[in-house]
Scaffold this active site. Structure first.
Site, mmCIF file in Angstrom:
data_model
loop_
_atom_site.group_PDB
_atom_site.id
_atom_site.type_symbol
_atom_site.label_atom_id
_atom_site.label_comp_id
_atom_site.label_asym_id
_atom_site.label_seq_id
_atom_site.Cartn_x
_atom_site.Cartn_y
_atom_site.Cartn_z
ATOM 1 N N ASP A 41 34.086 10.761 -39.346
ATOM 2 C CA ASP A 41 34.840 9.657 -39.945
ATOM 3 C C ASP A 41 36.079 10.222 -40.614
ATOM 4 O OD1 ASP A 41 33.090 7.601 -39.194
ATOM 5 O OD2 ASP A 41 31.867 7.853 -40.992
ATOM 6 N N ASP A 47 34.203 2.529 -35.432
ATOM 7 C CA ASP A 47 33.795 1.552 -36.449
ATOM 8 C C ASP A 47 34.774 0.378 -36.495
ATOM 9 O OD1 ASP A 47 31.733 3.328 -37.164
ATOM 10 O OD2 ASP A 47 32.963 4.252 -38.725
#
Length: 155
Positions: free
Chosen positions: A115, A133
């Site tokens: 991330d 995401d």
């Protein structure tokens, strides 16, 4: 409606290329300010959304991998059964599928998801996320929008 799977492929490619770039060019936990309220911050997420179950000792890696793979198969079947007029559903599901596969690749290869989008306000930070995401979120937003539009048309 399988013609929309190109969107899934594009999502996976952009997601994986961005993660490779981050992993190659940044150190873990390094943060690069982009503008107030947004940084590029390299982190590993061993859990699911918002690091859910990240401290569970490793079993969650394969649980989430099997779950993502199963959901991906279900989404492909769902897309295949859509009617030609259900374009927004096909786009929504293709984005969700691409995001699920992008994060699945990370889980299988690394055991965690890379991330790097860090959105914040003053000292409060939203959980760090990635392109996969974002695609999943956008797909869900489109589905919710479509459900409201459909309900209005039926009334």
């Amino acid at each position: 409606m399988m013609k929309w799977l190109w969107l899934s492929v594009l999502t996976v490619i952009l997601d994986q290329l961005s993660k490779i770039w981050i992993d190659t060019n940044m150190s873990l936990y390094q943060s690069i300010p982009v503008f107030p309220g947004f940084n590029i911050t390299y982190v590993h997420n061993f859990g699911a959304a918002f690091s859910f179950l990240s401290e569970q000792g490793g079993w969650q890696r394969w649980f989430f991998a099997v779950l993502a793979a199963s959901i991906s198969v279900g989404i492909v079947i769902w897309i295949k059964r859509l009617k030609p007029v259900e374009t927004l559903s096909a786009i929504s599901l293709s984005l969700i599928l691409g995001g699920a596969i992008g994060n699945l690749i990370d889980r299988v290869i690394y055991g965690y998801v890379i991330d790097f989008f860090d959105v914040y306000y003053q000292t409060w930070h939203w959980p760090v996320f990635n392109i996969a995401d974002s695609a999943i979120t956008l797909g869900v937003v489109f589905m919710i929008y479509e459900s409201f539009v459909q309900n209005e048309q039926e009334d």
